[in-house]
Design a protein around this motif. Structure first.
Motif, PDB file in Angstrom:
ATOM      1  N   GLN A  18      26.154 -26.439   1.661  1.00  0.00           N
ATOM      2  CA  GLN A  18      25.978 -25.541   2.803  1.00  0.00           C
ATOM      3  C   GLN A  18      25.895 -26.303   4.120  1.00  0.00           C
ATOM      4  O   GLN A  18      26.438 -25.866   5.131  1.00  0.00           O
ATOM      5  N   ARG A  19      25.232 -27.438   4.113  1.00  0.00           N
ATOM      6  CA  ARG A  19      25.088 -28.229   5.344  1.00  0.00           C
ATOM      7  C   ARG A  19      26.459 -28.713   5.832  1.00  0.00           C
ATOM      8  O   ARG A  19      26.771 -28.643   7.019  1.00  0.00           O
ATOM      9  N   ALA A  24      31.188 -28.203   9.527  1.00  0.00           N
ATOM     10  CA  ALA A  24      32.631 -27.983   9.666  1.00  0.00           C
ATOM     11  C   ALA A  24      32.933 -26.737  10.496  1.00  0.00           C
ATOM     12  O   ALA A  24      33.921 -26.697  11.229  1.00  0.00           O
ATOM     13  N   ALA A  25      32.077 -25.722  10.375  1.00  0.00           N
ATOM     14  CA  ALA A  25      32.305 -24.461  11.081  1.00  0.00           C
ATOM     15  C   ALA A  25      31.630 -24.419  12.453  1.00  0.00           C
ATOM     16  O   ALA A  25      31.856 -23.485  13.220  1.00  0.00           O
ATOM     17  N   GLY A  26      30.801 -25.414  12.748  1.00  0.00           N
ATOM     18  CA  GLY A  26      30.077 -25.400  14.017  1.00  0.00           C
ATOM     19  C   GLY A  26      28.990 -24.337  14.050  1.00  0.00           C
ATOM     20  O   GLY A  26      28.711 -23.747  15.092  1.00  0.00           O
ATOM     21  N   ARG A  43      27.941  -9.610   6.917  1.00  0.00           N
ATOM     22  CA  ARG A  43      27.826  -9.018   8.242  1.00  0.00           C
ATOM     23  C   ARG A  43      27.217 -10.075   9.149  1.00  0.00           C
ATOM     24  O   ARG A  43      26.313 -10.786   8.754  1.00  0.00           O
ATOM     25  N   GLY A  44      27.749 -10.145  10.333  1.00  0.00           N
ATOM     26  CA  GLY A  44      27.222 -11.134  11.258  1.00  0.00           C
ATOM     27  C   GLY A  44      27.983 -11.098  12.558  1.00  0.00           C
ATOM     28  O   GLY A  44      28.879 -10.282  12.760  1.00  0.00           O
ATOM     29  N   ASN A  45      27.629 -11.997  13.409  1.00  0.00           N
ATOM     30  CA  ASN A  45      28.281 -12.158  14.690  1.00  0.00           C
ATOM     31  C   ASN A  45      29.763 -12.444  14.453  1.00  0.00           C
ATOM     32  O   ASN A  45      30.113 -13.310  13.653  1.00  0.00           O
ATOM     33  N   VAL A  46      30.628 -11.718  15.131  1.00  0.00           N
ATOM     34  CA  VAL A  46      32.072 -11.881  14.941  1.00  0.00           C
ATOM     35  C   VAL A  46      32.494 -13.322  15.210  1.00  0.00           C
ATOM     36  O   VAL A  46      33.296 -13.893  14.467  1.00  0.00           O
ATOM     37  N   ASP A  47      31.939 -13.937  16.243  1.00  0.00           N
ATOM     38  CA  ASP A  47      32.279 -15.321  16.576  1.00  0.00           C
ATOM     39  C   ASP A  47      31.935 -16.253  15.411  1.00  0.00           C
ATOM     40  O   ASP A  47      32.712 -17.144  15.072  1.00  0.00           O
ATOM     41  N   SER A  48      30.790 -16.031  14.777  1.00  0.00           N
ATOM     42  CA  SER A  48      30.385 -16.866  13.640  1.00  0.00           C
ATOM     43  C   SER A  48      31.324 -16.676  12.456  1.00  0.00           C
ATOM     44  O   SER A  48      31.694 -17.643  11.783  1.00  0.00           O
ATOM     45  N   LEU A  49      31.710 -15.439  12.196  1.00  0.00           N
ATOM     46  CA  LEU A  49      32.629 -15.173  11.090  1.00  0.00           C
ATOM     47  C   LEU A  49      33.991 -15.817  11.334  1.00  0.00           C
ATOM     48  O   LEU A  49      34.588 -16.390  10.423  1.00  0.00           O
ATOM     49  N   VAL A  50      34.461 -15.749  12.569  1.00  0.00           N
ATOM     50  CA  VAL A  50      35.750 -16.364  12.917  1.00  0.00           C
ATOM     51  C   VAL A  50      35.673 -17.882  12.735  1.00  0.00           C
ATOM     52  O   VAL A  50      36.588 -18.499  12.187  1.00  0.00           O
ATOM     53  N   LYS A  51      34.577 -18.492  13.173  1.00  0.00           N
ATOM     54  CA  LYS A  51      34.405 -19.940  13.005  1.00  0.00           C
ATOM     55  C   LYS A  51      34.414 -20.324  11.529  1.00  0.00           C
ATOM     56  O   LYS A  51      35.009 -21.336  11.143  1.00  0.00           O
ATOM     57  N   LEU A  52      33.767 -19.516  10.710  1.00  0.00           N
ATOM     58  CA  LEU A  52      33.708 -19.790   9.277  1.00  0.00           C
ATOM     59  C   LEU A  52      35.101 -19.708   8.650  1.00  0.00           C
ATOM     60  O   LEU A  52      35.529 -20.618   7.933  1.00  0.00           O
TER      61      LEU A  52
END
Length: 89
Positions: A18-19, A24-26, A43-52
């Protein structure tokens, strides 16, 4: 968009924890932990999902969504095959 199971499966394919995924995803480690603890779709912040998703794509993974054309059907994760390579070797 993506499920907690897909995140865990993607990490397993890449052989990362996970770390390492968070780096890698910032994203922060607690964000990755919350995403993986989700039931069903994350479910989460769209920006976080896009980064992932971007981090997985940069690592050579393809996320398979519900209803996508896939021999096994259903959601999943697979390694991308680079153009011009022989996937049997």
């Amino acid at each position: 968009m993506i499920t907690a199971s897909q995140i865990r499966a993607a990490r397993a394919l890449l052989g990362i924890d996970q770390r390492q995924l968070a780096e890698a995803a910032g994203l922060s480690l607690p964000t990755i932990q919350r995403m993986e603890a989700s039931q069903g779709q994350v479910r989460g912040n769209v920006d976080s999902l896009v980064k992932l998703v971007d981090a997985f794509e940069r690592a050579g993974l393809e996320l398979i969504g519900e209803g996508a054309v896939s021999p096994g059907g259903g959601r999943g994760v697979r390694l991308k095959v680079a153009p011009g390579t022989d996937e049997t070797s």
